[in-house]
Design a protein around this motif. Structure first.
Motif, mmCIF file in Angstrom:
data_model
loop_
_atom_site.group_PDB
_atom_site.id
_atom_site.type_symbol
_atom_site.label_atom_id
_atom_site.label_comp_id
_atom_site.label_asym_id
_atom_site.label_seq_id
_atom_site.Cartn_x
_atom_site.Cartn_y
_atom_site.Cartn_z
ATOM 1 N N SER A 188 0.691 -1.207 -0.107
ATOM 2 C CA SER A 188 0.101 0.005 -0.062
ATOM 3 C C SER A 188 0.883 1.204 0.043
ATOM 4 O O SER A 188 2.232 1.178 0.381
ATOM 5 N N PHE A 189 0.164 2.393 -0.551
ATOM 6 C CA PHE A 189 0.770 3.700 -0.386
ATOM 7 C C PHE A 189 -0.213 4.859 0.269
ATOM 8 O O PHE A 189 -1.381 4.440 -0.171
ATOM 9 N N PRO A 190 0.130 5.681 1.031
ATOM 10 C CA PRO A 190 -0.751 6.821 1.263
ATOM 11 C C PRO A 190 -1.442 7.524 0.264
ATOM 12 O O PRO A 190 -0.804 7.769 -0.794
ATOM 13 N N THR A 191 -2.895 7.664 0.433
ATOM 14 C CA THR A 191 -3.450 8.547 -0.363
ATOM 15 C C THR A 191 -4.751 9.288 0.234
ATOM 16 O O THR A 191 -4.986 9.022 1.474
ATOM 17 N N ALA A 192 -5.422 10.155 -0.562
ATOM 18 C CA ALA A 192 -6.269 10.972 0.134
ATOM 19 C C ALA A 192 -7.757 10.387 -0.208
ATOM 20 O O ALA A 192 -7.936 9.990 -1.465
ATOM 21 N N MET A 219 -3.861 3.445 -0.786
ATOM 22 C CA MET A 219 -4.293 2.878 -2.099
ATOM 23 C C MET A 219 -3.489 1.459 -2.246
ATOM 24 O O MET A 219 -2.065 1.429 -1.549
ATOM 25 N N ALA A 220 -3.802 0.255 -2.375
ATOM 26 C CA ALA A 220 -3.085 -1.145 -2.424
ATOM 27 C C ALA A 220 -3.105 -1.749 -3.775
ATOM 28 O O ALA A 220 -4.331 -1.640 -4.558
ATOM 29 N N LEU A 221 -2.385 -2.531 -4.004
ATOM 30 C CA LEU A 221 -2.174 -3.307 -5.112
ATOM 31 C C LEU A 221 -3.349 -4.585 -4.500
ATOM 32 O O LEU A 221 -3.211 -4.731 -3.353
ATOM 33 N N PRO A 222 -4.044 -5.077 -5.620
ATOM 34 C CA PRO A 222 -5.078 -5.992 -5.150
ATOM 35 C C PRO A 222 -4.446 -7.418 -4.392
ATOM 36 O O PRO A 222 -5.470 -7.975 -3.728
#
Length: 269
Positions: A188-192, A219-222
């Motif tokens: 995952s990486f941070p997102t709004a 947001m993450a890869l599935p």
């Protein structure tokens, strides 16, 4: 963050929730709008679905698929564990298609419009149209159906979000399984989080509502997440099969334990 943190009175008193409110009567009692969601865990799975299948499901609504690319259209499956809200504690799953009013031209398939601000929602052309919205309480069901015309029904919705592992299912009223989204997310990486515009049909009229959101999100890869839809005569299962989502894997997911939102009252458009 891998687990929800306790909610406090300070959260209820946060400026985000200090907005004018209006009381509306439903068959299950009075509801104040906007509905306030103080403490929520949620995971949203995003699928690219054959555009013709989305068009078939939307037939008769006056809406057409948006956020399209290469003959595919965006459909989202959103799972919620509402631990503290102004209408009580409940779980919810929403299946929604990205849409625009039929005949509306959308440059770049509408992707640019998706990022537009909610300060002037009447100028936003991309919205989401909810196809199914099961919930776990009669109060949430009545509010959604009677105020906005959302296609809600009451059933059990087990929800687990623990680290990268996710498991959520919608049960039939008889105790079977309508759908299950389960697996282990990738990195995952941070997102709004993204505030939304919703278009629904209530007694033949088009209703537009907005959802203001905030909170740290990722947001993450599935990873290994996969949606399974057993054979069933229930309308929700039938729609998911019609969209070709049985066995589907999302192209991306977003998730958080820190989701907060305001569901505003709708206006007829």
């Amino acid at each position: 963050m891998n687990a929800p943190t306790p909610i406090t009175t300070l959260t209820h008193n946060a400026p985000f929730f200090q907005v004018p409110r209006q009381r509306v009567q439903t068959s299950q009692g009075a509801v104040e709008l906007p509905i306030l969601y103080y403490d929520t865990s949620t995971l949203n799975a995003f699928f690219l679905v054959d555009q013709a299948k989305v068009e078939a499901v939307l037939k008769g609504t006056g809406l057409s698929p948006a956020l399209t690319i290469g003959g595919k259209a965006l459909v989202a499956l959103a799972c919620f564990e509402y631990r503290d809200t102004s209408v009580g504690v409940y779980n919810e799953v929403g299946v929604a298609a990205a849409v625009t009013r039929t005949g509306e031209a959308l440059p770049l398939g509408g992707w640019q419009d998706l990022l537009a601000t909610l300060r002037q929602p009447e100028e936003r052309r991309v919205a989401f149209h909810i196809l199914d919205l099961p919930v776990t309480t009669a109060a949430a069901n009545a509010a959604g159906r009677e105020i906005w015309g959302y296609p809600k029904f009451v059933t059990e919705i087990p929800f687990t979000l623990n680290g990268r592992h996710f498991d959520c299912s919608v049960k039939t009223p008889e105790g079977g399984t309508l759908m299950q989204l389960t697996g282990r997310m990738g990195p995952s990486f941070p997102t709004a989080p993204l505030s939304l515009t919703l278009l629904s049909l209530r007694e033949g009229e088009m209703v537009r509502a907005t959802v203001n959101v905030r909170g740290a999100s990722k947001m993450a890869l599935p990873g290994s997440l996969k949606l399974t839809v057993p054979n069933s005569l229930h309308p929700m299962a039938q729609r998911l099969h019609a969209l070709g989502l049985d066995g589907a894997e999302p192209f991306a997911v977003s998730w958080t334990h820190d989701f907060q939102s305001r569901l505003n009252g709708g206006v007829v458009v």
